[in-house]
Design a protein around this motif. Sequence first.
Motif, PDB file in Angstrom:
ATOM      1  N   MET A   1     -10.752   2.621  14.082  1.00  0.00           N
ATOM      2  CA  MET A   1      -9.837   2.422  12.957  1.00  0.00           C
ATOM      3  C   MET A   1      -8.486   3.041  13.252  1.00  0.00           C
ATOM      4  N   SER A   2      -8.549   4.261  13.847  1.00  0.00           N
ATOM      5  CA  SER A   2      -7.275   4.930  14.104  1.00  0.00           C
ATOM      6  C   SER A   2      -6.489   4.154  15.156  1.00  0.00           C
ATOM      7  N   GLN A   3      -7.231   3.551  16.075  1.00  0.00           N
ATOM      8  CA  GLN A   3      -6.530   2.784  17.105  1.00  0.00           C
ATOM      9  C   GLN A   3      -5.810   1.601  16.502  1.00  0.00           C
ATOM     10  N   LEU A   4      -6.521   0.918  15.584  1.00  0.00           N
ATOM     11  CA  LEU A   4      -5.899  -0.211  14.913  1.00  0.00           C
ATOM     12  C   LEU A   4      -4.636   0.224  14.188  1.00  0.00           C
ATOM     13  N   ALA A   5      -4.748   1.376  13.535  1.00  0.00           N
ATOM     14  CA  ALA A   5      -3.599   1.869  12.789  1.00  0.00           C
ATOM     15  C   ALA A   5      -2.429   2.129  13.721  1.00  0.00           C
ATOM     16  N   ASP A   6      -2.742   2.585  14.940  1.00  0.00           N
ATOM     17  CA  ASP A   6      -1.664   2.840  15.895  1.00  0.00           C
ATOM     18  C   ASP A   6      -0.926   1.559  16.249  1.00  0.00           C
ATOM     19  N   LEU A   7      -1.716   0.481  16.291  1.00  0.00           N
ATOM     20  CA  LEU A   7      -1.100  -0.784  16.700  1.00  0.00           C
ATOM     21  C   LEU A   7      -0.236  -1.378  15.604  1.00  0.00           C
ATOM     22  N   ALA A   8      -0.459  -0.921  14.386  1.00  0.00           N
ATOM     23  CA  ALA A   8       0.323  -1.472  13.280  1.00  0.00           C
ATOM     24  C   ALA A   8       1.798  -1.187  13.516  1.00  0.00           C
ATOM     25  N   PRO A   9       2.641  -2.111  13.068  1.00  0.00           N
ATOM     26  CA  PRO A   9       4.075  -1.939  13.286  1.00  0.00           C
ATOM     27  C   PRO A   9       4.559  -0.606  12.719  1.00  0.00           C
ATOM     28  N   ALA A  10       5.607  -0.135  13.303  1.00  0.00           N
ATOM     29  CA  ALA A  10       6.136   1.165  12.896  1.00  0.00           C
ATOM     30  C   ALA A  10       6.563   1.126  11.448  1.00  0.00           C
ATOM     31  N   PRO A  11       6.488   2.253  10.749  1.00  0.00           N
ATOM     32  CA  PRO A  11       6.925   2.314   9.356  1.00  0.00           C
ATOM     33  C   PRO A  11       8.383   1.899   9.213  1.00  0.00           C
ATOM     34  N   VAL A  12       8.669   1.351   8.063  1.00  0.00           N
ATOM     35  CA  VAL A  12      10.056   0.914   7.833  1.00  0.00           C
ATOM     36  C   VAL A  12      10.763   1.968   7.001  1.00  0.00           C
ATOM     37  N   PRO A  13      11.669   2.656   7.591  1.00  0.00           N
ATOM     38  CA  PRO A  13      12.396   3.658   6.817  1.00  0.00           C
ATOM     39  C   PRO A  13      13.247   2.970   5.770  1.00  0.00           C
ATOM     40  N   ALA A  14      13.322   3.603   4.603  1.00  0.00           N
ATOM     41  CA  ALA A  14      14.102   2.999   3.525  1.00  0.00           C
ATOM     42  C   ALA A  14      15.547   2.830   3.950  1.00  0.00           C
ATOM     43  N   GLY A  15      16.167   1.740   3.513  1.00  0.00           N
ATOM     44  CA  GLY A  15      17.583   1.548   3.791  1.00  0.00           C
ATOM     45  C   GLY A  15      17.835   0.712   5.035  1.00  0.00           C
ATOM     46  N   ARG A 189      -2.611   0.078   4.881  1.00  0.00           N
ATOM     47  CA  ARG A 189      -2.812   0.591   3.532  1.00  0.00           C
ATOM     48  C   ARG A 189      -2.697   2.130   3.483  1.00  0.00           C
ATOM     49  N   ASN A 190      -3.273   2.747   4.485  1.00  0.00           N
ATOM     50  CA  ASN A 190      -3.274   4.200   4.464  1.00  0.00           C
ATOM     51  C   ASN A 190      -2.233   4.806   5.404  1.00  0.00           C
ATOM     52  N   ALA A 191      -1.293   3.965   5.828  1.00  0.00           N
ATOM     53  CA  ALA A 191      -0.237   4.498   6.687  1.00  0.00           C
ATOM     54  C   ALA A 191       0.589   5.519   5.888  1.00  0.00           C
ATOM     55  N   ALA A 197       5.089   6.337  -0.402  1.00  0.00           N
ATOM     56  CA  ALA A 197       5.574   5.508  -1.508  1.00  0.00           C
ATOM     57  C   ALA A 197       4.722   5.731  -2.743  1.00  0.00           C
ATOM     58  N   ARG A 198       3.394   5.805  -2.493  1.00  0.00           N
ATOM     59  CA  ARG A 198       2.496   6.005  -3.627  1.00  0.00           C
ATOM     60  C   ARG A 198       2.779   7.356  -4.318  1.00  0.00           C
ATOM     61  N   GLY A 203       5.379   1.529  -8.060  1.00  0.00           N
ATOM     62  CA  GLY A 203       4.316   0.658  -8.563  1.00  0.00           C
ATOM     63  C   GLY A 203       3.607  -0.087  -7.438  1.00  0.00           C
ATOM     64  N   THR A 204       2.349  -0.452  -7.707  1.00  0.00           N
ATOM     65  CA  THR A 204       1.539  -1.122  -6.693  1.00  0.00           C
ATOM     66  C   THR A 204       2.205  -2.409  -6.203  1.00  0.00           C
ATOM     67  N   GLY A 205       2.703  -3.196  -7.170  1.00  0.00           N
ATOM     68  CA  GLY A 205       3.331  -4.465  -6.812  1.00  0.00           C
ATOM     69  C   GLY A 205       4.465  -4.259  -5.836  1.00  0.00           C
ATOM     70  N   ARG A 206       5.268  -3.292  -6.101  1.00  0.00           N
ATOM     71  CA  ARG A 206       6.423  -3.032  -5.255  1.00  0.00           C
ATOM     72  C   ARG A 206       5.986  -2.512  -3.883  1.00  0.00           C
ATOM     73  N   ILE A 207       4.971  -1.652  -3.891  1.00  0.00           N
ATOM     74  CA  ILE A 207       4.477  -1.154  -2.599  1.00  0.00           C
ATOM     75  C   ILE A 207       4.022  -2.321  -1.739  1.00  0.00           C
ATOM     76  N   ILE A 208       3.257  -3.220  -2.378  1.00  0.00           N
ATOM     77  CA  ILE A 208       2.719  -4.345  -1.597  1.00  0.00           C
ATOM     78  C   ILE A 208       3.840  -5.228  -1.094  1.00  0.00           C
ATOM     79  N   SER A 209       4.760  -5.584  -2.011  1.00  0.00           N
ATOM     80  CA  SER A 209       5.783  -6.540  -1.587  1.00  0.00           C
ATOM     81  C   SER A 209       6.804  -5.920  -0.650  1.00  0.00           C
ATOM     82  N   HIS A 210       7.072  -4.629  -0.794  1.00  0.00           N
ATOM     83  CA  HIS A 210       8.119  -4.053   0.032  1.00  0.00           C
ATOM     84  C   HIS A 210       7.620  -3.311   1.262  1.00  0.00           C
ATOM     85  N   HIS A 211       6.400  -2.793   1.195  1.00  0.00           N
ATOM     86  CA  HIS A 211       5.967  -1.945   2.302  1.00  0.00           C
ATOM     87  C   HIS A 211       4.754  -2.472   3.043  1.00  0.00           C
TER      88      HIS A 211
END
Lengths: 301, 531
Positions: A1-15, A189-191, A197-198, A203-211
């Motif tokens: 699982m952790s490996q998969l998480a590593d492969l996930a794209p880098a976090p998007v810094p706000a702005g 989800r757990n990045a 953000a949480r 809000g959940t909707g915004r987290i999903i659509s933006h992050h």
Amino acid sequence: MSQLADLAPAPVPAGRRTPWRRTPWRRTVRSIRFLVPAAMLALLVVIALFPSLFAGLFGNGDPRVCDLRMSGDAPAPGHPFGYDLQGCDVYANVIYGTQSSLAVGVFTTMLATVAAVVLGTIAGYRGGAADWIISRLTDVFLGFPFLLGAIVVLTSIGQRSVLTVSLVLSLFGWPLMARLVRGSVRSVRNADYVRAARTMGIGTGRIISHHVLPNALAPVLVIATITTGSVIVAESSLTYLGIGLEAPAISWGLQLASASSQFLSSPHLLVFPSLFLAVTVLSIISLGDTLRSTLDPRRQQ
Amino acid sequence: MKHPALALLGAASVVVLALSACTSGGEGADATGDRTIVFATGEPDHLTPGRQTVAFDQVLSVFAPLVTLNEQNELEYVQAESIESDDATTWTITLKDGWTFHNGEPVTAHSYVDAWNHTAYGPNSWENSGQLASISGYADLNPTEGEPVAETMSGLAVVDELTFTVELIGPDSQFPLQLSSGQTGFYPMPEAAYEDLDAYDRRPIGNGPFEMTEPWEDNAEFTVSAYDDYAGEQPTIDGVTFRSYTDMNTAYTDVLAGNADVVFVPAGKMTNAGADFGDRLYAFEAPGVDYLGFPLWDPRYASTELRQAISMAIDRDAVNEAIYGGIHEPATALTAPSMAGTPEGVCGEYCEFDPDAAKALLEQAGGFEGTMEIIYPGGLGIDSLFEAYANQIRQNLGIADVVAKPTTDWAEYYESLTSKTVTGPHFGHWGALYASQQNTLRSLFTETGGCYDCTAYSNAEVDALLAEADAAPTLDESYALYAEVQEVVLEDFPTVPTFSNKYPYVTSPKIAELPAVSGSVVLSLVELSEG
């Protein structure tokens, strides 16, 4: 699982939104592997939107003007692709056929993708009972033989148009993508940035659509592109079997179906629609392939 | 005689639609001197002549009819010595002496009378019972309500060992033609049959050129071999293997590959049959016609001129060439030319292609508004035919929207006719079981003839003329009257006659000559290639 998480794209810094796109996109757009299929597809889309512009190029632009006495005749001046069994111009028919084939492909993929993203996100983000139910649902659909299902549904529908055929095809097309979306969503989800953000009370909707979604959608886009190609093939196969589109619709599948029995005496009836079909599908799939290598972080060295 | 066309086409659709595949195992190399052939066909429903509706070829090889037709479509006696009548109502049938069934039992008047009574008896509900409906006393065996009051028809009487008389409910000059090979309800059965009718259905004992050597089992091929004591013309071959196919396209390919020897060409293969088989393609004049029917109750199609316009907008020659590979014959009358006395050309200019005249007629009819749907049963392989009709009507009449629309299957198509919900010009076909105009005209253009729903047309004048024709003292006089019937019907133009059928067969190189009567192959007289 952790490996998969590593492969996930880098976090998007706000702005600073989507900087990850910049470099690989530029490189891709300039590459021949993108330009050629994209140009072909653009041409096909223009043909699909304005078939009359192209059909008339050789002076016989109406696909419904047929002279039965010319039935099955080989290419002749003004009729570069020859005549079909009904004595209609094959070129005009192939040009007009682009529309329904592409329409089915695009429409089906859009429907399936929307369904997949919604259900996959719910399953992946919420987890628990929702996840279990949606996952089993996709299992059921994936375990069901596609052709059999399509035959059963299409025969019982009765009216078969671009719309109904697309609906049926997307009914059987969404599960694979939904599974993919679920996987991607779970992996981000757990990045940290989502957790952040949480904690900030967004809000959940915004987290999903933006992050969540912007980071989970890349592989879906790739699969969706490739799906479009296979959907066009599926439409042709269904139509060939007599359960897809039906006359008086004009589609490559219909042309192939009526040509198959005349193949030995009039091969041109089979060659030209298949050529268009093959080029379309090839363009879409190689475009998808290019997208895959662009968006896949592992291939970006 | 209820729905022969229905039966024929029902069979076709069963063959086309059946799902399970069936064995078609390869056949060993032809041993020298092998004088048997493989006949590719559909699975039989029954082999008892009074019951079969799709096993014509099998039953025709095991049984001999009373009469047959020669090449000039004239009557010729087979098992009958003579069939005579003074008033066309009471017929005396004399049988030839010395004929036997395959079990050695002699063929007598009783063999016929008993078999006909058994076939006609309502509670037995045998499929071909209707063919005997014109015999006096048939109604007693088939009351509309309650129990039958008799077990035998009062119209049948045995005179002596080889002679019996048949009294009809009214005069019918065409009766001898009705006794020809296609109406298997008129075949005899030996006494041995009644001991176990189920076993007999699997292994019938007939009076024909071939005898069954093994019982027929479901979905398995069976062989009939030449009957040495056959009193008619001796078979030219030693036997025939009937092999069932669920998909006749497979059968066609098998004959092309030499794995089977004879097959009826399926509709979808007609275009190519000539190219595939060359002179091994046979097209036999058949007692069948194709037409377009109309929802005559629909005000849009009520105008005679409109229907004539549609007829003149169809280029039958071009359709024949392009779709049928030139096999069929454009119709010029309401019956096929193989029907003796058919007034060829009676349809006149209205059956000829003339787009200008067609447009003028359409204008006279007040034009056509909306979408014209041409309905045909799906799954029979006739899609390109109806697409061609639609194209021609659209282009030649200038009607914007003409669509060929298949129903899901035969049942749905037939249902739309009986419930009068069919929305436009529709597929029509009548295959008669005997070569008289009587059958086609009565069935299609009278209310009680059997297929009133096929055309929804009837006319008192036609009824009267038909009765007169049936009562005519000689066949020639009857022909003149039937021709008159055709003229009267064509004045109203209730249907568009399109094609007179030819039944196409293809053979493997093993067969040198394929003879036929009324469109069906005479297997006993097949000529094999030398070597």
